[in-house]
Write a protein that holds these residues in place. Structure first.
Motif, short mmCIF file in Angstrom:
data_model
loop_
_atom_site.label_atom_id
_atom_site.label_comp_id
_atom_site.label_asym_id
_atom_site.label_seq_id
_atom_site.Cartn_x
_atom_site.Cartn_y
_atom_site.Cartn_z
N SER A 24 61.83 33.47 47.03
CA SER A 24 61.68 32.06 47.38
C SER A 24 60.66 32.01 48.39
O SER A 24 60.51 33.07 49.34
CB SER A 24 62.85 31.43 47.63
N PRO A 88 63.87 23.99 52.28
CA PRO A 88 63.62 22.70 51.40
C PRO A 88 64.15 21.61 52.39
O PRO A 88 64.68 21.64 53.16
CB PRO A 88 64.69 23.09 50.19
N ASP A 91 66.04 15.83 51.45
CA ASP A 91 66.46 15.32 50.10
C ASP A 91 66.80 16.21 49.13
O ASP A 91 67.61 16.16 48.21
CB ASP A 91 65.07 14.68 49.66
N ALA A 92 66.98 17.85 49.45
CA ALA A 92 67.44 18.59 48.46
C ALA A 92 69.07 18.70 48.70
O ALA A 92 69.42 18.30 49.71
CB ALA A 92 66.87 20.11 48.65
N GLU A 96 71.10 23.79 47.19
CA GLU A 96 69.59 24.38 47.26
C GLU A 96 69.44 24.74 48.83
O GLU A 96 68.79 25.84 48.95
CB GLU A 96 68.56 23.30 46.93
N ARG A 97 69.81 23.98 49.76
CA ARG A 97 69.33 24.25 50.98
C ARG A 97 70.12 25.15 51.53
O ARG A 97 69.88 26.24 52.45
CB ARG A 97 69.71 23.04 51.97
#
Length: 182
Positions: A24, A88, A91-92, A96-97
């Motif tokens: 990533s 990220p 808004d993630a 995910e963060r």
């Protein structure tokens, strides 16, 4: 916002995909920062050395990956506490963060080990910070959370930033200062 901003995450991700790297953007940035904090050099073959893959070609100076390396190096050297992690956006979701933060730590720990090896003279604080980063590198993202979990993630991210600057100080800045006095 930093005086030396990181390139957009989307540009870094596109370049990672183009090169066929299986990581990533956050893990890649962690790797670059681990390499830099451990005293790794930024010569033309820096990507091959960070990734421990001699088959990787040098990246052009205007590539998002080289811009990321240069911005990260400048932020670490500036010592203004404006060092940023490529993560990220807000808004993630929490999963995910937090996953990106743990990926970042995995990349950092691996590349730091490559660059610093066992020669690094680490302070007790740096040894403890590195051990904590290793623990974070092994953590798993949680699916859901509340406001308390959001605050905890922000605190962990701040800890990671400070830990990286501390390790960079021990491995890169301290040896430079010692050389000035010799």
């Amino acid at each position: 916002m930093s005086e030396t901003p990181l390139p957009p995450q989307s540009a870094v991700e596109a370049e990672i995909r183009r090169l066929g790297l299986s990581m990533s953007p956050s893990e890649f940035h962690g790797s670059v920062c681990g390499w830099l904090a451990g005293g790794g050099e930024a010569g033309p073959d820096w990507l091959a050395r960070v990734m421990a893959d001699d088959a990787l070609q040098a990246v052009p100076a205007d590539s998002p990956l080289d811009l990321l390396r240069a911005a990260s190096a400048a932020q670490l050297a500036h010592r203004s506490f404006e060092f940023e992690l490529l993560m990220p956006g807000a808004d993630a979701g929490l999963a995910e963060r937090s996953g990106a933060l743990f990926d970042w730590c995995r990349g950092f720990v691996g590349a730091f080990g490559l660059a610093a090896g066992d020669k690094a003279l680490l302070s007790e604080d740096s040894r403890e910070a590195l051990a904590d980063l290793v623990r974070l590198a092994g953590a798993q993202a949680q699916d859901e959370g509340d406001e308390e979990d959001e605050e905890a993630l922000m605190e962990i991210e701040e800890f990671v930033r400070v830990a990286v600057m501390l390790l960079h100080g021990d491995c890169v800045l301290a040896p430079r200062h010692r050389q000035q006095f010799n």
